[in-house]
Design an enzyme around this catalytic site. Structure first.
Site, PDB file in Angstrom:
ATOM      1  N   HIS A 119      -9.169  -1.082  -8.205  1.00  0.00           N
ATOM      2  CA  HIS A 119      -8.734   0.077  -7.432  1.00  0.00           C
ATOM      3  C   HIS A 119      -7.518   0.750  -8.083  1.00  0.00           C
ATOM      4  CE1 HIS A 119      -8.334   2.522  -3.810  1.00  0.00           C
ATOM      5  NE2 HIS A 119      -7.042   2.247  -3.810  1.00  0.00           N
TER       6      HIS A 119
ATOM      7  N   ASP B 270       0.834  -1.202   0.000  1.00  0.00           N
ATOM      8  CA  ASP B 270       0.000   0.000   0.000  1.00  0.00           C
ATOM      9  C   ASP B 270       0.869   1.253   0.000  1.00  0.00           C
ATOM     10  OD1 ASP B 270      -1.965   1.882   0.310  1.00  0.00           O
ATOM     11  OD2 ASP B 270      -2.914   0.944   2.042  1.00  0.00           O
TER      12      ASP B 270
END
Length: 348
Positions: A256, A158
């Site tokens: 995403h 991330d």
């Protein structure tokens, strides 16, 4: 990314105004300067961190939209601090959102971080009251054989697409420039940045029921190393136009990674500096855990807002997350020696 973090919002006490705010920020600035140098707090140090050193401690202060009414400074409130728009996926708790003042504390040692939190809270005295407070964590430095991008509680790498200081346009994207549009009354923010803070609950039980392959389709990247599904390494640019044998995009239209990509959002970019959180097990047996999302940009209307609007319209990840609190804060540049945080706003 520091290993431990606390974020806390304060509201000025009833009857408190600019005078009290000035005194408070003087105290906070002095305390932060001392603690970040590994010294004791100036007022009633608890001794919690006497032998720990600064441990990469940072203490950062910001002003919320409501701060300017409370201090009679609405003419000096930047347009960029206008409230964020509503998003359809929001499930916001107003008691855990916004606030007159915002403080972020980060350190690689839990005791040092807690010590700073206690010092800031005690310094608030009668001038301000805690509105909300949240705790977060990241991987500890040295936990991996070589430095690498952090993972979130879904197990995903991330932060791959973060702007880097080496980028030619990094400063313009992240920091408010010294000159440009806007009245002179807003010049106090030159060199500062805007922080968007969101508590994002991850529905981990639902997520963990998906296979690794299904999770990778939702994100658009491999779970093992964060590489795009179109091939390469973590830092390889996703080939968003690449089709699979079935004629469909390898990275799905609602993945995403596709929806959040800068090239899909007019070049919008923000520096993401989050913490994970875990606040126990909820009454229904699910973990109250997720991401304390914190991002920095020169203008949230060109950074966070366009990306979140795009995500709000069709991000596959939305099924597995819930936005539960939100705040936007103007964070002025660090004070020069002899100054306090926000002095150019409060006394300019």
């Amino acid at each position: 990314l520091q290993a431990k973090g606390h974020v806390v919002a304060f509201d000025l006490a009833p009857g408190a105004g600019r005078k009290e705010a000035v005194a408070l920020l003087r105290r906070w600035s002095d305390t932060a300067r001392r603690l970040m140098a590994g010294e004791t707090a100036p007022h009633g140090d608890s001794g919690i961190a006497l032998d720990a050193g600064p441990s990469s401690l940072t203490v950062t202060f910001g002003f919320g939209h409501s701060f300017f009414e409370r201090t009679g400074l609405t003419a000096r409130r930047p347009v960029a601090l206008d409230p964020l728009p509503d998003f359809s996926s929001d499930r916001l708790d107003p008691q855990r959102s916004n606030g007159d003042l915002w403080v972020q504390i980060g350190s690689d040692d839990g005791l040092v971080a807690f010590h700073a939190l206690r010092a800031v809270q005690k310094d608030a005295g009668e001038a301000a009251r805690v509105r909300w407070q949240m705790n977060g964590f990241n991987r500890s430095p040295g936990a991996t054989a070589a430095p690498m991008t952090a993972r979130n509680l879904m197990g995903q790498v991330d932060g791959t697409g973060n702007p880097k200081p080496s980028d030619a346009d990094f400063g313009k994207r992240i920091f408010v420039q010294g000159s440009g549009p806007g009245p002179a009354e807003h010049a106090w923010m030159a060199g500062g940045s805007y922080a968007v803070v969101r508590r994002i609950r991850m529905l981990l039980d639902d997520w963990d029921k998906r296979s690794t392959a299904q999770q990778e389709q939702v994100i658009g990247r491999t779970k093992a190393d964060g590489a795009p599904l179109t091939g390469g390494t973590e830092t390889t640019k996703p080939a968003l136009d690449k089709l699979g044998p079935d004629g469909k995009p390898v990275i799905a239209s609602n993945a995403h990674a596709r929806i959040s990509a800068p090239e899909q959002n007019g070049g919008a970019a923000m520096l993401r500096r989050p913490f994970s959180f875990h606040d126990g097990i909820a009454a229904d047996g699910t973990p109250d855990a997720g991401l304390l999302f914190i991002c920095w940009q020169a203008d949230p209307l060109r950074g966070f807002v366009p990306v979140q609007r795009k995500l709000d319209r069709g991000d596959a990840l939305s099924e597995f997350i819930r936005h539960e609190s939100s705040g936007l804060y103007a964070v002025p540049p660090g004070p020069r020696p002899g100054e306090y945080v926000g002095q150019h706003l409060l006394e300019g």
